[in-house]
Enzyme design. Structure first.
Site, short mmCIF file in Angstrom:
data_model
loop_
_atom_site.label_atom_id
_atom_site.label_comp_id
_atom_site.label_asym_id
_atom_site.label_seq_id
_atom_site.Cartn_x
_atom_site.Cartn_y
_atom_site.Cartn_z
N SER A 1 1.00 -1.30 -0.09
CA SER A 1 0.04 -0.50 0.18
C SER A 1 0.89 1.42 -0.21
CB SER A 1 -0.81 0.20 1.25
OG SER A 1 -0.19 -0.37 2.35
N ASP B 1 -4.53 6.88 9.72
CA ASP B 1 -4.22 5.46 10.11
C ASP B 1 -2.46 5.40 11.13
OD1 ASP B 1 -2.37 5.21 8.27
OD2 ASP B 1 -3.61 4.06 7.27
N HIS C 1 0.56 5.27 7.00
CA HIS C 1 0.61 5.43 5.07
C HIS C 1 0.80 7.22 5.68
CE1 HIS C 1 -1.18 1.66 5.21
NE2 HIS C 1 -1.26 2.20 3.83
#
Length: 232
Positions: free
Chosen positions: A50, A203, A206
Site C-alpha cells: 500500500s 491511521d 500511511h
C-alpha cells in the site's frame, strides 16, 4: 595510353568519393544509433504494498506519481509502473513478480515487508520470499533497488534483528543497492518517527501527500542511480 590514364584517375576519384561518402553515411548512422540509445526510455516497475500503491490518497499524490514527477524534474527519461498492491506481503509479491517482470521492464524497486511485520510473520519466511523475488529479477537481467523497513520491538529483539538483517543480507547476496528505510524522508523531515504525525494519514501508518513528497525527495537519488545503471 593517355585515355587509359584518364580513366584510371577518374576511377580513383570515383572510388575515393564513394569511400568518403560511405564513411559519412556510417558516421551519420552511428550518431543516429547513439542518439536513439540515449533517448531510450527506461521502464521501472515498483513492486510493493500500500505504501507503493498510494493507499488513501488521490492517484496523483501517491508514491509512484510523485516519484515520476521527481525523476522527470531531474532529467530522467523513465517510465514508472505502479506494481503496488495494498495489503500485499512478501509472499504476494513473489506470487506476482513473474507477470510484473514483463519484457519491457529493465529495473525494479522492491519495497515489501511492511505487512509481514504487521502480521508478525517469521522473518525467515519473509526473507525466503524476497530471495525468490530477487532471484527472478536477476534471471531476467533486471536491475533492482531493494527498499528496507526497520523492524519493531513488539516481537522481541531477536525478531527485530532478523527482520532488519534480511534486507542487508539479501542486498549483499545479490549485489543490489539497498535503500534501508522507506520512511527515511519523513523521519528526517520530522526529526523522528515519533514526531511524524503531521506527515501521516489518520491511521498513523500511511504517509499523507507531504509525507510522500518527503519520502520521494529522500529516495529519489537512489532511484535515479538505479535508472542510470541500466545497460551498464
Amino acid at each position: 595510353m593517355r585515355a587509359a590514364s584518364v580513366l584510371v584517375r577518374a576511377g580513383a576519384r570515383s572510388t575515393g568519393y564513394g569511400a568518403v561518402r560511405g564513411l559519412r553515411n556510417l558516421s551519420l548512422a552511428l550518431l543516429l544509433a547513439a542518439g536513439a540509445a540515449h533517448a531510450e526510455t527506461v521502464t521501472v516497475a515498483a513492486l510493493g504494498d500500500s505504501l507503493t500503491q498510494g493507499f488513501g490518497l488521490p492517484q496523483q499524490d501517491g508514491f509512484v506519481p510523485q516519484l515520476q514527477a521527481w525523476l522527470d524534474a531531474h532529467g530522467a527519461d523513465v517510465k514508472l509502473i505502479n506494481a503496488g498492491v495494498s495489503g500485499d506481503t512478501t509472499a504476494g509479491g513473489l506470487s506476482r513478480v513473474d507477470w510484473t517482470l514483463t519484457p519491457d521492464v529493465q529495473a525494479m524497486i522492491v519495497a515489501l515487508g511492511g505487512n509481514d511485520l504487521l502480521r508478525g510473520i517469521e522473518p525467515s519466511v519473509s526473507k525466503a520470499n524476497l530471495d525468490g523475488i530477487l532471484a527472478k529479477a536477476q534471471a531476467a537481467g533486471v536491475k533492482v533497488l531493494l527498499v528496507g523497513l526497520p523492524g519493531v520491538g513488539n516481537y522481541g529483539p531477536d525478531y527485530k534483528a532478523a527482520f532488519d538483517g534480511m534486507f542487508t543480507e539479501l542486498a549483499a547476496k545479490y549485489h543490489v543497492p539497498l535503500y534501508p528505510d522507506f520512511f527515511k524522508g519523513i523521519e528526517e523531515a520530522a526529526g523522528s518517527m515519533a514526531k511524524a504525525g503531521p506527515l501521516m494519514q489518520a491511521d498513523g501508518i500511511h504517509p499523507n501527500k507531504q509525507g510522500v513528497a518527503d519520502n520521494v525527495a529522500a529516495i529519489g537519488p537512489a532511484v535515479l542511480a538505479l535508472v542510470q545503471s541500466v545497460g551498464k
